[in-house]
Design a protein around this motif. Structure first.
Motif, PDB file in Angstrom:
ATOM      1  N   PRO A 355       0.814  -1.396   0.003  1.00  0.00           N
ATOM      2  CA  PRO A 355      -0.035   0.209   0.095  1.00  0.00           C
ATOM      3  C   PRO A 355       1.115   1.355  -0.075  1.00  0.00           C
ATOM      4  CG  PRO A 355      -0.548  -1.330   1.640  1.00  0.00           C
ATOM      5  CD  PRO A 355       0.579  -2.132   1.178  1.00  0.00           C
ATOM      6  N   VAL A 356       1.860   1.030   0.587  1.00  0.00           N
ATOM      7  CA  VAL A 356       2.970   2.478   0.877  1.00  0.00           C
ATOM      8  C   VAL A 356       3.419   2.590  -0.634  1.00  0.00           C
ATOM      9  CG1 VAL A 356       4.839   3.573   1.579  1.00  0.00           C
ATOM     10  CG2 VAL A 356       3.609   2.159   3.110  1.00  0.00           C
ATOM     11  N   LYS A 357       3.886   1.653  -1.433  1.00  0.00           N
ATOM     12  CA  LYS A 357       4.512   1.580  -2.684  1.00  0.00           C
ATOM     13  C   LYS A 357       3.305   2.387  -3.665  1.00  0.00           C
ATOM     14  CE  LYS A 357       7.068  -2.732  -3.075  1.00  0.00           C
ATOM     15  NZ  LYS A 357       6.824  -3.925  -3.714  1.00  0.00           N
ATOM     16  N   GLU A 358       1.977   1.762  -3.569  1.00  0.00           N
ATOM     17  CA  GLU A 358       0.979   2.606  -4.372  1.00  0.00           C
ATOM     18  C   GLU A 358       0.710   3.744  -4.035  1.00  0.00           C
ATOM     19  OE1 GLU A 358      -0.132   1.074  -7.013  1.00  0.00           O
ATOM     20  OE2 GLU A 358       0.931  -0.903  -6.757  1.00  0.00           O
ATOM     21  N   GLU A 359       0.675   4.070  -2.764  1.00  0.00           N
ATOM     22  CA  GLU A 359       0.715   5.667  -2.375  1.00  0.00           C
ATOM     23  C   GLU A 359       1.575   6.572  -2.913  1.00  0.00           C
ATOM     24  OE1 GLU A 359       0.928   8.690   0.719  1.00  0.00           O
ATOM     25  OE2 GLU A 359       2.313   7.075   0.248  1.00  0.00           O
ATOM     26  N   ARG A 360       3.050   6.033  -3.073  1.00  0.00           N
ATOM     27  CA  ARG A 360       3.942   6.782  -3.411  1.00  0.00           C
ATOM     28  C   ARG A 360       3.815   6.865  -5.007  1.00  0.00           C
ATOM     29  NH1 ARG A 360       8.881   4.590   0.540  1.00  0.00           N
ATOM     30  NH2 ARG A 360       8.035   5.502   2.518  1.00  0.00           N
ATOM     31  N   LYS A 361       3.591   5.823  -5.522  1.00  0.00           N
ATOM     32  CA  LYS A 361       3.283   5.954  -7.165  1.00  0.00           C
ATOM     33  C   LYS A 361       2.380   7.018  -7.343  1.00  0.00           C
ATOM     34  CE  LYS A 361       2.178   3.728 -11.130  1.00  0.00           C
ATOM     35  NZ  LYS A 361       1.539   2.478 -11.973  1.00  0.00           N
ATOM     36  N   ALA A 362       1.189   6.822  -6.661  1.00  0.00           N
ATOM     37  CA  ALA A 362      -0.040   7.909  -6.985  1.00  0.00           C
ATOM     38  C   ALA A 362       0.472   9.592  -6.635  1.00  0.00           C
ATOM     39  CB  ALA A 362      -1.126   7.661  -6.083  1.00  0.00           C
ATOM     40  N   ARG A 363       1.526   9.577  -5.624  1.00  0.00           N
ATOM     41  CA  ARG A 363       1.865  11.199  -5.253  1.00  0.00           C
ATOM     42  C   ARG A 363       3.051  11.397  -6.441  1.00  0.00           C
ATOM     43  NH1 ARG A 363       4.132   9.934   0.496  1.00  0.00           N
ATOM     44  NH2 ARG A 363       4.921  12.102   0.465  1.00  0.00           N
ATOM     45  N   PHE A 364       3.856  10.420  -6.738  1.00  0.00           N
ATOM     46  CA  PHE A 364       4.863  10.511  -7.904  1.00  0.00           C
ATOM     47  C   PHE A 364       4.106  11.097  -9.231  1.00  0.00           C
ATOM     48  CE2 PHE A 364       7.251   9.455 -11.428  1.00  0.00           C
ATOM     49  CZ  PHE A 364       8.737   9.594 -11.118  1.00  0.00           C
ATOM     50  N   MET A 365       3.114  10.332  -9.486  1.00  0.00           N
ATOM     51  CA  MET A 365       2.442  10.577 -10.654  1.00  0.00           C
ATOM     52  C   MET A 365       1.586  12.035 -10.921  1.00  0.00           C
ATOM     53  SD  MET A 365       3.754   8.403 -12.645  1.00  0.00           S
ATOM     54  CE  MET A 365       2.836   8.975 -14.245  1.00  0.00           C
ATOM     55  N   ALA A 366       1.106  12.373  -9.477  1.00  0.00           N
ATOM     56  CA  ALA A 366       0.476  13.618  -9.325  1.00  0.00           C
ATOM     57  C   ALA A 366       1.331  14.774  -9.632  1.00  0.00           C
ATOM     58  CB  ALA A 366      -0.219  13.728  -8.058  1.00  0.00           C
ATOM     59  N   THR A 367       2.686  14.602  -8.997  1.00  0.00           N
ATOM     60  CA  THR A 367       3.536  15.660  -9.203  1.00  0.00           C
ATOM     61  C   THR A 367       3.932  15.743 -10.635  1.00  0.00           C
ATOM     62  OG1 THR A 367       4.446  14.848  -6.989  1.00  0.00           O
ATOM     63  CG2 THR A 367       5.844  16.102  -8.466  1.00  0.00           C
ATOM     64  N   GLN A 368       4.254  14.514 -11.331  1.00  0.00           N
ATOM     65  CA  GLN A 368       4.556  14.819 -12.652  1.00  0.00           C
ATOM     66  C   GLN A 368       3.764  15.153 -13.438  1.00  0.00           C
ATOM     67  OE1 GLN A 368       7.735  14.538 -13.724  1.00  0.00           O
ATOM     68  NE2 GLN A 368       6.854  14.777 -15.823  1.00  0.00           N
ATOM     69  N   GLU A 369       2.422  14.960 -13.216  1.00  0.00           N
ATOM     70  CA  GLU A 369       1.260  15.362 -14.367  1.00  0.00           C
ATOM     71  C   GLU A 369       1.239  16.758 -14.359  1.00  0.00           C
ATOM     72  OE1 GLU A 369      -2.404  13.292 -13.152  1.00  0.00           O
ATOM     73  OE2 GLU A 369      -1.356  11.302 -14.125  1.00  0.00           O
ATOM     74  N   LYS A 370       1.413  17.524 -13.275  1.00  0.00           N
ATOM     75  CA  LYS A 370       1.327  18.839 -13.119  1.00  0.00           C
ATOM     76  C   LYS A 370       2.598  19.472 -14.050  1.00  0.00           C
ATOM     77  CE  LYS A 370      -0.812  19.501  -8.515  1.00  0.00           C
ATOM     78  NZ  LYS A 370      -0.042  19.165  -7.343  1.00  0.00           N
ATOM     79  N   ILE A 371       3.888  18.949 -13.886  1.00  0.00           N
ATOM     80  CA  ILE A 371       4.797  19.154 -14.380  1.00  0.00           C
ATOM     81  C   ILE A 371       4.378  19.022 -15.942  1.00  0.00           C
ATOM     82  CG2 ILE A 371       7.454  18.695 -14.835  1.00  0.00           C
ATOM     83  CD1 ILE A 371       7.870  17.793 -12.075  1.00  0.00           C
ATOM     84  N   SER A 372       4.029  18.032 -16.450  1.00  0.00           N
ATOM     85  CA  SER A 372       3.875  17.455 -17.915  1.00  0.00           C
ATOM     86  C   SER A 372       2.778  18.461 -18.494  1.00  0.00           C
ATOM     87  CB  SER A 372       3.414  16.147 -18.049  1.00  0.00           C
ATOM     88  OG  SER A 372       2.882  15.801 -19.205  1.00  0.00           O
ATOM     89  N   ALA A 373       1.806  18.687 -17.776  1.00  0.00           N
ATOM     90  CA  ALA A 373       0.739  19.724 -18.006  1.00  0.00           C
ATOM     91  C   ALA A 373       1.160  21.034 -18.404  1.00  0.00           C
ATOM     92  CB  ALA A 373      -0.454  19.774 -17.225  1.00  0.00           C
ATOM     93  N   ARG A 374       2.119  21.477 -17.541  1.00  0.00           N
ATOM     94  CA  ARG A 374       2.683  22.983 -17.880  1.00  0.00           C
ATOM     95  C   ARG A 374       3.597  23.090 -18.880  1.00  0.00           C
ATOM     96  NH1 ARG A 374       3.600  23.120 -11.870  1.00  0.00           N
ATOM     97  NH2 ARG A 374       5.888  22.291 -12.367  1.00  0.00           N
ATOM     98  N   ARG A 375       4.278  21.810 -19.102  1.00  0.00           N
ATOM     99  CA  ARG A 375       5.245  21.766 -20.117  1.00  0.00           C
ATOM    100  C   ARG A 375       4.498  21.844 -21.467  1.00  0.00           C
ATOM    101  NH1 ARG A 375      10.378  21.928 -18.730  1.00  0.00           N
ATOM    102  NH2 ARG A 375      11.159  21.086 -20.840  1.00  0.00           N
ATOM    103  N   LEU A 376       3.671  21.080 -21.681  1.00  0.00           N
ATOM    104  CA  LEU A 376       2.885  20.765 -22.892  1.00  0.00           C
ATOM    105  C   LEU A 376       1.976  22.086 -22.918  1.00  0.00           C
ATOM    106  CD1 LEU A 376       1.469  17.193 -22.742  1.00  0.00           C
ATOM    107  CD2 LEU A 376       3.272  17.914 -23.877  1.00  0.00           C
TER     108      LEU A 376
END
Ligand code: SF4
Length: 445
Positions: A355-376
């Motif tokens: 569950p911790v791995k999955e929670e970290r993955k979700a936080r990681f992807m949420a951070t990256q999604e913002k970066i990706s959206a800004r760059r696009l």
């Protein structure tokens, strides 16, 4: 199962699983089969024998491969297994004792010997004809170009070196010949792959080979420059941030190859990188990315990361998030640590709960999604060259220099009569979301 009628052309069914490297192995075997006059059968029922190219990287892939073998046995009965799962001891034979033969990856000759034994090759010289670019499983306009096999690193989460052995670089003349044949057959984009593309030639001390009567070094920079002269898109995958990669960035800045670098960083905490036995450290990676962008501002950097590696603390994970914010990578994949059988990292202490791995993955992807959206978003209003992957009445799905097939985003292009699959187009970008762009045709190239 029926046996081929006397004089009939033997027919081989083929199931290809796994990564682009496995796909290239499949293409080689299919090319060889066709060159020898075998017909590739479209279904189990039409085949006299089936070859299954397997993947054995993570447990889910092992399961999928074993299921595919079971299905081929049930539907056909004569099955030869090749690929990464075949290199994992007796896993295949234990699960499916009826298979005719098992080989590891990158074993075209062994597979062909097994095919000959169970389905003798035909003797019709006319069927020996095969196109010079070989048989491919990708669309006509792009192709993977495998330049080496194996890896000299020993990352603790990975079993590829155990399965595929140390780095063996293909002769540069052969690689260039294959690339030239692909371009002649209509390929517009070459995707260069291997386990460690920047190490190309290390095993043979960057030996000088020949292409078109001219000397050419077995080295990533020299190969990239030569490929860049073929007049098609050249995209580099699995590049490690060694110092000599800086020279390749200059080729990108000069427009010789695509300004796109797929660099698997895997983590940003120095302690975790050390535990992973990765060939680079986090601070250098950040400096490198910044320096590359100063030389080539249009550079797209793609990377992959593992979260929840054994012993990863919350603080170390947060270091990874900080790295993401600092590095502002364009494209990112994230995998929770998966204990692949045989990987030395499995013996490390303090495995992170699922569950911790999955929670970290979700936080990681949420951070990256913002970066990706800004760059696009910064691309809206720009005109980009795209390669059209498919066309329908709703418009086209295309890719820009920043988008590798299958793994990155796409550009949705509004319908236009000039759009053709496998052709370039100039597209004005009108909108962006988290991963994809939208646009309309600006002018035909
Ligand atoms: S560099 Fe590391 S992860 Fe990549 S293939 Fe080699 S050992 Fe595996």
């Amino acid at each position: 199962m029926r046996a081929p009628a006397r004089g009939a052309i033997p027919r081989v069914g083929f199931v290809s699983l796994g990564c682009p490297k496995a796909l290239v192995d499949s293409e080689r075997i299919l090319t060889e089969l066709r060159a020898e006059g075998y017909v590739v059968a479209p279904s189990y029922a039409d085949a006299d024998l089936v070859v299954v190219n397997t993947c054995g990287f993570i447990d889910a892939a092992v399961e999928e491969s074993l299921e595919a073998i079971g299905e081929a046995l049930a539907e056909n009965g004569k099955v030869i297994v090749t690929g990464c799962l075949g290199a994992k001891g007796s896993v295949v034979k234990d699960a499916h004792p009826r298979v005719l033969a098992v080989t590891g990856p990158h074993a075209t000759d062994e597979v062909m010997r097994a095919v000959h034994k169970h389905l003798p090759r035909p003797h019709d010289p006319y069927t020996d004809l095969v196109p010079p670019q070989g048989i491919r499983l990708t669309p006509k306009h792009y192709a993977y170009l495998k330049i080496a096999e194996g890896c000299n690193h020993r990352c603790t989460f990975c079993i590829i070196p155990a399965m595929r052995g140390d780095l063996v670089s293909r002769p540069v003349g052969d690689v260039m010949q294959e690339a030239e044949n692909l371009v002649k057959s209509g390929v517009r984009e070459l995707l260069v792959i291997s386990q460690d593309t920047s190490a190309y030639g290390v095993d043979i001390k960057y030996r000088t080979g020949f292409w078109g009567g001219r000397p050419l070094k077995t080295k990533m920079l020299d190969l990239a420059a030569a490929l860049g002269g073929l007049g098609v898109w050249v995209r580099l995958h699995y590049v490690y941030p060694y110092p000599h990669v800086d020279d390749v960035i200059e080729l990108m800045a000069d427009g010789k190859i695509l300004p796109y670098l797929d660099v698997p960083f895997q983590h940003a905490s120095p302690r975790i990188l050390k535990a992973m036995k990765r060939p680079a450290n986090a601070e250098n990676n950040l400096t490198r990315v910044k320096q590359w962008r100063s030389v080539c501002p249009d550079l797209t950097v793609r990377s992959t990361f593992i979260v929840g590696f054994p012993g990863e603390t919350e603080a170390e994970f947060e270091q990874l998030l900080e790295f993401l914010e600092e590095a502002q990578l364009d494209r990112v994949g994230c995998f929770p640590y998966s204990p692949v059988e045989g990987a030395t990292a499995n013996a490390l202490a303090n495995h992170v709960p699922e569950p911790v791995k999955e929670e970290r993955k979700a936080r990681f992807m949420a951070t990256q999604e913002k970066i990706s959206a800004r760059r696009l978003q910064k691309k809206v209003g720009k005109t980009l060259t795209v390669l059209v992957d498919s066309v329908s009445e709703d418009g086209a799905i295309a890719r820009s220099a920043a988008d590798a097939p299958e793994i990155d985003g796409v550009v949705h292009v509004a319908p236009h009569a000039s759009l053709k699959q496998g052709e370039f187009a100039e597209v004005r970008i009108t909108a962006a979301d988290t991963h994809d762009l939208e646009g309309r045709v600006a002018a035909k190239r």
